[in-house]
Scaffold this motif. Structure first.
Motif, short mmCIF file in Angstrom:
data_model
loop_
_atom_site.label_atom_id
_atom_site.label_comp_id
_atom_site.label_asym_id
_atom_site.label_seq_id
_atom_site.Cartn_x
_atom_site.Cartn_y
_atom_site.Cartn_z
N THR A 46 0.84 -1.19 0.00
CA THR A 46 0.00 0.00 0.00
C THR A 46 0.88 1.24 0.00
N PRO A 47 0.69 2.14 -0.96
CA PRO A 47 1.50 3.36 -0.96
C PRO A 47 1.15 4.23 0.24
N TYR B 272 -8.09 3.96 1.09
CA TYR B 272 -8.71 3.08 0.12
C TYR B 272 -8.28 1.65 0.39
N VAL B 273 -8.99 0.72 -0.24
CA VAL B 273 -8.71 -0.71 -0.06
C VAL B 273 -8.00 -1.21 -1.31
N ASP B 274 -6.90 -1.93 -1.11
CA ASP B 274 -6.15 -2.54 -2.21
C ASP B 274 -6.80 -3.88 -2.53
N TRP B 275 -7.82 -3.86 -3.41
CA TRP B 275 -8.59 -5.06 -3.69
C TRP B 275 -7.74 -6.14 -4.34
N ILE C 108 -15.49 -9.38 -0.23
CA ILE C 108 -15.39 -8.73 -1.55
C ILE C 108 -16.69 -8.89 -2.32
N ALA C 109 -17.27 -10.09 -2.25
CA ALA C 109 -18.55 -10.33 -2.94
C ALA C 109 -19.65 -9.44 -2.39
N PHE D 113 -23.30 -4.70 -2.91
CA PHE D 113 -23.86 -3.43 -2.45
C PHE D 113 -23.32 -2.23 -3.23
N GLY D 114 -22.48 -2.47 -4.23
CA GLY D 114 -21.97 -1.37 -5.04
C GLY D 114 -20.88 -0.55 -4.34
N LEU D 115 -20.21 -1.14 -3.36
CA LEU D 115 -19.16 -0.43 -2.62
C LEU D 115 -17.76 -0.76 -3.12
N TYR D 116 -17.64 -1.73 -4.01
CA TYR D 116 -16.33 -2.20 -4.44
C TYR D 116 -15.51 -1.08 -5.07
N ASP D 117 -16.07 -0.40 -6.05
CA ASP D 117 -15.33 0.67 -6.73
C ASP D 117 -15.10 1.87 -5.82
N LEU D 118 -16.08 2.16 -4.99
CA LEU D 118 -15.96 3.31 -4.08
C LEU D 118 -14.86 3.09 -3.05
N MET D 119 -14.78 1.90 -2.48
CA MET D 119 -13.78 1.64 -1.46
C MET D 119 -12.38 1.49 -2.06
N GLY D 120 -12.30 1.14 -3.32
CA GLY D 120 -11.00 1.01 -3.97
C GLY D 120 -10.53 2.27 -4.64
N PHE D 121 -11.34 3.32 -4.61
CA PHE D 121 -10.98 4.58 -5.27
C PHE D 121 -9.94 5.33 -4.47
#
Length: 151
Positions: free
Chosen positions: A27-28, A119-122, A137-138, A143-151
């Motif tokens: 993680t940077p 952010y989360v390093d998926w 992750i599933a 719930f549509g949070l995957y992209d938001l939490m990884g942004f």
């Protein structure tokens, strides 16, 4: 025989990498973000400031919405975006309701925090292929949070 007293916990060491480093070593330290020339750079987290007066406009009385749920609900029923933005207000606010809410509710809490985003390093968690992480992750994707939490 009496037991020895427990030594106090050690103080936080800001130079220590912490638990997050052991979990996600790749993680940077912070995201590399390009800043537009019109944006202001802050060495620390910005602080909330009180609304400023706009020169050349009449001062309006403000409404204290703190603890007044009914008055706030009634004020929010009006569609404020059908009107042009009020030029007599600071640039952060569209209408008097926004400024009054900010000054009377948001700033009333004392130290309203503005915190740095994380952010989360998926890719790291997906590579672990752990059933618990895969389920989390599933759910985030569901719930549509995957992209938001990884942004």
């Amino acid at each position: 025989m009496r037991s020895m007293p427990v030594p106090p916990p050690s103080h936080a060491n800001p130079s220590r990498r912490g638990v997050a480093w052991e979990i996600c070593p790749r993680t940077p330290p912070r995201l590399q973000v390009e800043v537009a020339p019109d944006q202001q750079q802050y060495p620390r987290c910005p602080k909330l400031t009180r609304p400023q007066l706009v020169p050349g406009f009449a001062i309006q009385l403000w409404w204290d919405y703190f603890g007044q749920k009914v008055a706030l609900r009634n004020a929010r029923n009006e569609e404020v975006y059908r009107y042009d933005k009020s030029e007599g207000l600071e640039g952060r606010f569209w209408c008097q309701l926004h400024q009054d809410f900010y000054a009377s509710v948001v700033l009333k809490k004392g130290k309203a925090p503005i915190v740095p985003c994380r952010y989360v390093d998926w890719a790291y968690f997906e590579k672990l292929d752990d059933p618990f992480f895969n389920e989390a992750i599933a759910k985030c994707k569901e719930f549509g949070l995957y992209d938001l939490m990884g942004f």
